[in-house]
Design an enzyme around this catalytic site. Structure first.
Site, PDB file in Angstrom:
ATOM      1  N   MET A  14       0.844  -1.195   0.000  1.00 15.25           N
ATOM      2  CA  MET A  14       0.000   0.000   0.000  1.00 15.25           C
ATOM      3  C   MET A  14       0.878   1.243   0.000  1.00 15.25           C
ATOM      4  SD  MET A  14      -3.038  -1.192   2.631  1.00 15.25           S
ATOM      5  CE  MET A  14      -1.961  -2.166   3.728  1.00 15.25           C
ATOM      6  N   GLN A  66       7.802  -5.152  -3.922  1.00 18.44           N
ATOM      7  CA  GLN A  66       6.977  -4.922  -5.105  1.00 18.44           C
ATOM      8  C   GLN A  66       7.624  -3.871  -5.989  1.00 18.44           C
ATOM      9  OE1 GLN A  66       3.121  -2.717  -5.442  1.00 18.44           O
ATOM     10  NE2 GLN A  66       2.292  -4.733  -6.030  1.00 18.44           N
ATOM     11  N   CYS A  96      -1.867  -1.012  -9.957  1.00 17.51           N
ATOM     12  CA  CYS A  96      -2.009   0.350  -9.441  1.00 17.51           C
ATOM     13  C   CYS A  96      -2.551   1.278 -10.519  1.00 17.51           C
ATOM     14  CB  CYS A  96      -0.666   0.863  -8.941  1.00 17.51           C
ATOM     15  SG  CYS A  96      -0.756   2.525  -8.234  1.00 17.51           S
ATOM     16  N   LYS A 135       0.883  -9.004  -9.162  1.00 22.66           N
ATOM     17  CA  LYS A 135      -0.378  -8.555  -8.555  1.00 22.66           C
ATOM     18  C   LYS A 135      -1.109  -7.712  -9.596  1.00 22.66           C
ATOM     19  CE  LYS A 135      -2.368  -6.548  -4.373  1.00 22.66           C
ATOM     20  NZ  LYS A 135      -3.168  -5.432  -4.911  1.00 22.66           N
ATOM     21  N   GLY A 208      -8.817  -7.390  -2.135  1.00 22.03           N
ATOM     22  CA  GLY A 208      -9.876  -6.431  -2.402  1.00 22.03           C
ATOM     23  C   GLY A 208     -11.049  -6.587  -1.453  1.00 22.03           C
ATOM     24  N   GLY A 209     -11.213  -5.627  -0.548  1.00 25.21           N
ATOM     25  CA  GLY A 209     -12.388  -5.604   0.311  1.00 25.21           C
ATOM     26  C   GLY A 209     -12.437  -6.647   1.399  1.00 25.21           C
ATOM     27  N   ARG A 230      -6.529  -2.429   3.533  1.00 29.73           N
ATOM     28  CA  ARG A 230      -6.848  -1.368   4.487  1.00 29.73           C
ATOM     29  C   ARG A 230      -7.294  -1.894   5.848  1.00 29.73           C
ATOM     30  NH1 ARG A 230     -10.843   1.736   0.708  1.00 29.73           N
ATOM     31  NH2 ARG A 230     -10.815  -0.322  -0.289  1.00 29.73           N
TER      32      ARG A 230
END
Length: 331
Positions: A14, A66, A96, A135, A208-209, A230
């Protein structure tokens, strides 16, 4: 180096968040989750201040670097440098959607050129002995996610990729900001599940999520790995349950007393090297989210820890504001 199949749970790369201080902190909460750096552009690795960009604490293992880029030879050179620094994996960013990434012709826009992505993977695989992974998104803009994701996956696995982590959303390169791209495009977990169903012998991870360890566990009924983003950053306390939930670790109350001393000592070393307390503590603000004393903990780290000259005693004071007896009962 762990077998890649053992990486059931990872913390996502991130930007502006998963720096070396964040990763050191997360490693105190889970010994087994795979941690990722922020994306580092290949040109910066080759020509920039390598220790600042790539340096990390040995306790962070397993940790993956990454890379961002689209030139196979530059990515190969950056991968060699990353392996030399001791990283356990090199990951190529094909997900990204930021303007800065688009201007460099890498990130999510590479979904449109799967043959080039395959060339990049092949060059990196030839350059290093550690795993090389990718990714990506399920597609970009008007792409149909069915052929788009298949083409990307087929190419990178044919080139020797050890794993493919898929953010189960499209990226919209026009019309949505990077922040909006994390929320507005609908999640399509089933698309990732279908990819795995057709590639039973390849490592497919999902991102994701994912909001909890329980959600991550449900994904593992369909894919090989789950990646927290997150949720791990804003509520890092959930990482304390990773080792027991996914790796057969011992369940029980987390040793916060040890964490206090470890993070205070780490912060002291960082300050001695010219850093600031806030560089470390900004990643810790959500540690006790929803638990007794969390508000005062956040207040101290958000105010006192950011003041010039702040030292480890501020971090200890923040921990002292938490009622650990009640925290253990709440857990």
């Amino acid at each position: 180096m762990l077998k890649y199949q053992e990486h059931k749970l990872a913390v996502a790369p991130m930007m502006d968040w998963t720096d070396r201080h964040c990763r050191f902190f997360h490693r105190q909460l889970t010994r087994r989750a795979l941690l990722y750096t922020e994306m580092v552009v290949a040109d910066a690795v080759i020509h920039g201040a390598r220790e600042r960009l790539l340096g990390f604490d040995e306790t962070e293992h397993p940790v993956a670097l990454q890379l961002g880029g689209s030139d196979p030879q530059k990515l190969a050179e950056a991968a060699r440098i990353g392996e030399g620094f001791g990283y356990d994996e090199i990951n190529l960013n094909v997900g990204c959607p930021s303007d800065r990434v688009q201007s460099g012709t890498f990130g999510a826009c590479l979904m449109k050129v799967p043959d080039l992505v395959a060339d990049c993977v092949a060059a990196m695989k030839a350059a290093v002995t550690i795993p090389v992974t990718v990714k990506c998104r399920i597609g970009v803009d008007e792409q149909n996610p069915e052929p788009a994701l298949d083409a990307l996956a087929d190419g990178v696995f044919a080139a020797g990729a050890d794993a493919l982590w898929v953010h189960a959303r499209k990226a919209w390169l026009e019309g949505l900001s990077p922040k909006e791209n994390r929320d507005i495009p609908p999640l399509d977990y089933d698309r990732v599940y279908r990819l795995k169903a057709g590639k039973s012998n390849k490592f497919i991870g999902i991102n994701g999520g994912v909001q909890s360890l329980e959600e991550a566990a449900r994904h593992l009924d369909h894919v090989d790995g789950a990646m927290l983003g997150r949720a791990a950053y804003h509520t890092p306390g959930i990482l304390a349950g990773v080792d027991a939930a996914f790796y057969g670790g011992k369940a029980g109350a987390y040793d916060f007393a040890a964490l206090i001393h470890t993070m205070a000592d780490y912060a002291a070393r960082h300050i001695e090297q010219g850093g600031r307390l806030g560089h470390v503590t900004r990643h810790m603000v959500g540690l006790f989210h929803g638990l007794p004393g969390a508000r005062r903990f956040r207040q101290i780290l958000s105010t006192d820890a950011t003041k010039p000259g702040a030292g480890p005693d501020v971090l200890k004071a923040a921990f002292a504001a938490v009622d650990f007896d009640r925290v253990e009962k709440a857990a």
